[in-house]
Design a protein around this motif. Sequence first.
Motif, PDB file in Angstrom:
ATOM      1  N   CYS A 119       0.846  -1.186   0.000  1.00  0.00           N
ATOM      2  CA  CYS A 119       0.000   0.000   0.000  1.00  0.00           C
ATOM      3  C   CYS A 119       0.890   1.248   0.000  1.00  0.00           C
ATOM      4  CB  CYS A 119      -0.893   0.033   1.233  1.00  0.00           C
ATOM      5  SG  CYS A 119      -2.072  -1.314   1.325  1.00  0.00           S
ATOM      6  N   GLU A 152      -2.847  10.646  -8.544  1.00  0.00           N
ATOM      7  CA  GLU A 152      -3.761   9.603  -9.003  1.00  0.00           C
ATOM      8  C   GLU A 152      -3.292   9.004 -10.327  1.00  0.00           C
ATOM      9  OE1 GLU A 152      -8.025  10.570  -6.935  1.00  0.00           O
ATOM     10  OE2 GLU A 152      -7.620  11.550  -8.858  1.00  0.00           O
ATOM     11  N   GLN A 157      -2.837   6.138  -3.692  1.00  0.00           N
ATOM     12  CA  GLN A 157      -3.897   6.701  -2.861  1.00  0.00           C
ATOM     13  C   GLN A 157      -3.502   8.116  -2.459  1.00  0.00           C
ATOM     14  OE1 GLN A 157      -4.546   4.546   0.783  1.00  0.00           O
ATOM     15  NE2 GLN A 157      -6.440   5.619   1.284  1.00  0.00           N
ATOM     16  N   ARG A 188     -10.733   9.844  -6.695  1.00  0.00           N
ATOM     17  CA  ARG A 188     -11.154   8.565  -7.260  1.00  0.00           C
ATOM     18  C   ARG A 188     -11.411   7.530  -6.180  1.00  0.00           C
ATOM     19  NH1 ARG A 188      -6.552   7.769 -11.977  1.00  0.00           N
ATOM     20  NH2 ARG A 188      -7.017   9.661 -13.190  1.00  0.00           N
ATOM     21  N   GLU A 189     -10.560   7.517  -5.150  1.00  0.00           N
ATOM     22  CA  GLU A 189     -10.656   6.541  -4.076  1.00  0.00           C
ATOM     23  C   GLU A 189     -10.745   7.270  -2.735  1.00  0.00           C
ATOM     24  OE1 GLU A 189      -7.312   3.974  -4.286  1.00  0.00           O
ATOM     25  OE2 GLU A 189      -7.803   3.188  -6.273  1.00  0.00           O
ATOM     26  N   PRO A 190     -11.179   6.594  -1.688  1.00  0.00           N
ATOM     27  CA  PRO A 190     -11.224   7.247  -0.375  1.00  0.00           C
ATOM     28  C   PRO A 190      -9.868   7.828   0.017  1.00  0.00           C
ATOM     29  CG  PRO A 190     -12.423   5.187  -0.308  1.00  0.00           C
ATOM     30  CD  PRO A 190     -11.740   5.229  -1.641  1.00  0.00           C
ATOM     31  N   LYS A 230     -16.056   8.289   1.307  1.00  0.00           N
ATOM     32  CA  LYS A 230     -14.918   8.788   0.525  1.00  0.00           C
ATOM     33  C   LYS A 230     -13.731   9.152   1.412  1.00  0.00           C
ATOM     34  CE  LYS A 230     -14.600   9.526  -3.272  1.00  0.00           C
ATOM     35  NZ  LYS A 230     -15.071  10.632  -4.125  1.00  0.00           N
ATOM     36  N   ASP A 232     -11.046   7.391   3.833  1.00  0.00           N
ATOM     37  CA  ASP A 232     -10.435   6.187   4.392  1.00  0.00           C
ATOM     38  C   ASP A 232     -10.135   6.398   5.873  1.00  0.00           C
ATOM     39  OD1 ASP A 232      -8.702   4.161   5.189  1.00  0.00           O
ATOM     40  OD2 ASP A 232      -7.189   4.557   3.688  1.00  0.00           O
TER      41      ASP A 232
END
Length: 393
Positions: A119, A152, A157, A188-190, A230, A232
């Motif tokens: 990650c 992104e 992330q 686009r992602e949390p 949205k 994390d």
Amino acid sequence: MLKTLPALTLPTAAGTLEPYRLTGEPLVVRAPRVPLTRTAFAAAHVVSDPLRERNPWDTRPAVDWDATLHFREGLWDQGLGLAEAMDTAQRGMGVDWPTARELIERTMRAAKAHALRPCVASGAGTDHVPLPDLRDADAIVAAYETQMEAIEAAGSQLILMATRALPAIGADGATYAAVYRRLIAQAREPVILHWLGDMFDPLLAGYWGSHDVAEATGTVLAIIAENPSKVDGIKISLLDEAHEIAFRARLPEGVRLYTGDDFNYARLIAGDGTRHSHALLGIFAAIAPAASQALEALAQGDRATYDALLDPTVPLSREIFRAPTRFYKAGIAFLAWLNGYQSHFIMPGGFQSSRDITHYAEVFRLADQARLLARPDRAEARMRTLLALHGVE
């Protein structure tokens, strides 16, 4: 067994010189044997190339990309995630956005090729635009968007880093809410939010629109509650254990609290049996073997081993992050040098000069006692070199 080495002569904070013999049995660097139950991001530093540095106070840093990426691969090999291009990397204190962008892009290529597919979350900010040009919310949002798009595109992330621009315009809570609402919605992602206290950066005083921590807390919790799917999580670096415990209890289900408390992380990550914090910490880059193996023990329900591994790192972290806390990066790079992740102790902007020799001597002692000097003979030889430069032989 660790062989007996000649005593070093180390300076103390009292201005005296005292003998010190290495005592720690180094931890063996390895991957966790079980999946971890805490998400753990280590915030890593940038390794300079001292032979290419030119006018280090005035120009972009020359980066040793091989060493910089090798350090990150070592963290991934131990099961840790990576927080990239954050303040640990001297973002805003020697590392500019063009360097940070290249760092993120190189890191993501390496992460995609790594066997563990680690990650990676990367810091998006506004530091490519001079503060005087960020005069209102629209300009600040546009600056964030530039960096978000690049991050992104690299496949990382997002961490929405705290920006100096909002305190600079005296933004109130409503302005913070308007800015973050727009940024969170388009990601686009949390995302991971970022609350960095003024002990790390004095220009962030009054973040979230108030110098009153309770009022600021209410503002950011309301922002998260608007769109929790949205978000994390939020990294909080206020060095206030009680505040973090109370804050995480108020988070919506599924939103993580990433501790950035480099003084109290051991207890916060362990949790209270009901709630716990995850980790997004600069100190984890310096204590990776202890952090990784402690988190492994925690995942196995072995709190005693967790404490035995992580508790000795806390005095080390408190020394590295002692006031003025914003100079903590020097201790991170110092340990990387002692442990062979870089061949020199030179930092972007000459930042190694931000701490004194008594500090480095204490970091050396505490790292030894926490079993974090990977090769004691090499660490001692490098410590002797630094001592000689300061007139201690």
